[in-house]
Design an enzyme around this catalytic site. Structure first.
Site, short mmCIF file in Angstrom:
data_model
loop_
_atom_site.label_atom_id
_atom_site.label_comp_id
_atom_site.label_asym_id
_atom_site.label_seq_id
_atom_site.Cartn_x
_atom_site.Cartn_y
_atom_site.Cartn_z
N ASP A 1 -4.03 -6.79 12.59
CA ASP A 1 -2.94 -6.14 11.86
C ASP A 1 -2.46 -4.97 12.71
O ASP A 1 -3.16 -3.98 12.86
CB ASP A 1 -3.48 -5.65 10.51
N ASP B 1 5.50 -4.08 10.52
CA ASP B 1 4.10 -4.22 10.12
C ASP B 1 3.86 -5.71 9.91
O ASP B 1 4.47 -6.32 9.04
CB ASP B 1 3.93 -3.43 8.81
N HIS C 1 4.07 -3.65 0.58
CA HIS C 1 4.65 -2.33 0.29
C HIS C 1 6.01 -2.16 0.94
O HIS C 1 6.30 -2.79 1.96
CB HIS C 1 3.71 -1.23 0.82
N HIS D 1 3.68 3.36 3.91
CA HIS D 1 3.69 2.91 2.50
C HIS D 1 4.79 3.68 1.78
O HIS D 1 4.61 4.80 1.37
CB HIS D 1 2.32 3.12 1.84
N GLU E 1 2.54 -8.74 2.64
CA GLU E 1 1.24 -9.14 3.18
C GLU E 1 0.39 -9.65 2.03
O GLU E 1 0.46 -9.13 0.92
CB GLU E 1 0.55 -7.96 3.87
N GLU F 1 0.94 -11.40 7.25
CA GLU F 1 1.92 -10.39 6.85
C GLU F 1 3.16 -10.44 7.72
O GLU F 1 3.06 -10.62 8.94
CB GLU F 1 1.26 -9.01 6.99
#
Length: 322
Positions: free
Chosen positions: A95, A106, A175, A183, A208, A303
């Site tokens: 990640d 992300d 998020h 976030h 994700e 994700e």
């Protein structure tokens, strides 16, 4: 302050997405059992820094490289002195993030080296794809969670003759993402819930999902490596000189982007743990310990970052690999 042209923002995000694709393509070929976690993390981070042309807070690594293993689902990266070696039977979540002008992409994937947990990976990948498909302007977050769970939990994994249902990890989530703020305030849960909040035009989200063969719930466990300055932290008078100095270093090098202990080592900080813990207890920095399911459970993650443009939903981190 004038609003930035959305097209410019899209370009930053797309550039970060392109770097992510290239780095992970190289990483997927590179990562093999027998390598140390530190070697893997540094390969990804060095590649990211080179390709994004790291430049202070203008562009660089978006957050520490997560290399969580097996029952650990998130927030593990090696600290100095960690000698963990990747094993043939491990389930490795990779990640990592790339940012251009604070616009973070992300995106994550899971790697295994034998076929035992193929169905687990298939479940999580399908659940992430469901989340991406269901997401959109004016869609309620709770409804996406229900769809993710339904897909995830339609799979099972057979290990050594025993069948395990795949569970959505109920206390992890996707998020929204804001500039320099990973976030952004909205959460996309992985289970059915009654959050009526809607996704809105112009927002962007990390979709994700995490699946587990265990209880489907994570708890904090193990040495902490991940930290971030709290976005709207109160201004607290710091009496501790070392903490004041460390906060200066954090502000200058990371701002509100997450960092890890290795990143502090890399910029020449040493003997900082007492000061760092002081910033945590003062409510200025948040610590993010590893999040793990029960021992013996296996967890997987996929994700992508999606952009909710007025006319279409753009999956900026999508590649040929996933």
């Amino acid at each position: 302050m004038a609003m930035e042209d959305p097209e410019l923002t899209y370009q930053y995000i797309r550039r970060a997405g392109e770097v992510h694709r290239q780095v992970r393509q190289a990483a997927r070929k590179y990562i093999k059992p027998g390598m140390s976690m530190t070697q893997i993390a540094e390969y990804i981070e060095d590649g990211t820094r080179a390709l994004v042309e790291e430049n202070g807070l203008e562009s660089g690594v978006g957050f520490p490289t997560g290399l969580s293993l097996n029952n650990c689902a998130a927030h593990y990266t090696p600290n100095a002195g960690d000698t963990t070696i990747l094993q043939q039977g491990d389930v490795l979540k990779v990640d990592f993030g790339v940012h251009v002008k604070g616009r973070i992409v992300d995106s994550a994937f899971t790697m295994t080296f034998d076929h035992t947990y193929d169905k687990l990976l298939e479940a999580v990948k399908a659940a992430t794809d469901t989340g991406i498909r269901e997401a959109g302007i004016d869609v309620r977050l709770g409804e996406i969670g229900a769809a993710i769970q339904e897909t995830m939990e339609s799979y099972e994994v057979e290990v050594g003759g025993k069948v395990y249902p795949v569970k959505s990890i109920e206390n992890l989530s996707g998020h929204s993402i804001n500039p320099y703020h990973i976030h952004g305030g909205k959460s996309v849960m992985l289970v059915k819930n009654d959050d009526d909040t809607k996704m809105e035009e112009g927002e962007y989200f990390a979709i994700e999902t995490f699946g587990s063969t265990g209880r489907g719930r994570v708890i904090e466990s193990g040495d902490c490596s991940h930290y971030a300055r709290i976005y709207d932290a109160p201004r607290v008078p710091l009496r501790l000189t070392s903490a004041k100095s460390l906060l200066g270093t954090i502000n200058k090098n990371f701002g509100t982007l997450p960092f890890c202990r290795r990143y502090l080592d890399r910029i020449g900080e040493s003997k900082y743990l007492f000061a760092l813990n002081h910033l945590v207890t003062q409510g200025i920095v948040q610590d993010y310990p590893p999040l793990c399911d029960a021992r013996g459970a296996m967890t997987a993650q996929f994700e992508h970052t999606i952009l909710l443009r007025p006319t279409r939903k753009e999956v900026v981190s999508r590649g040929d690999d996933y």
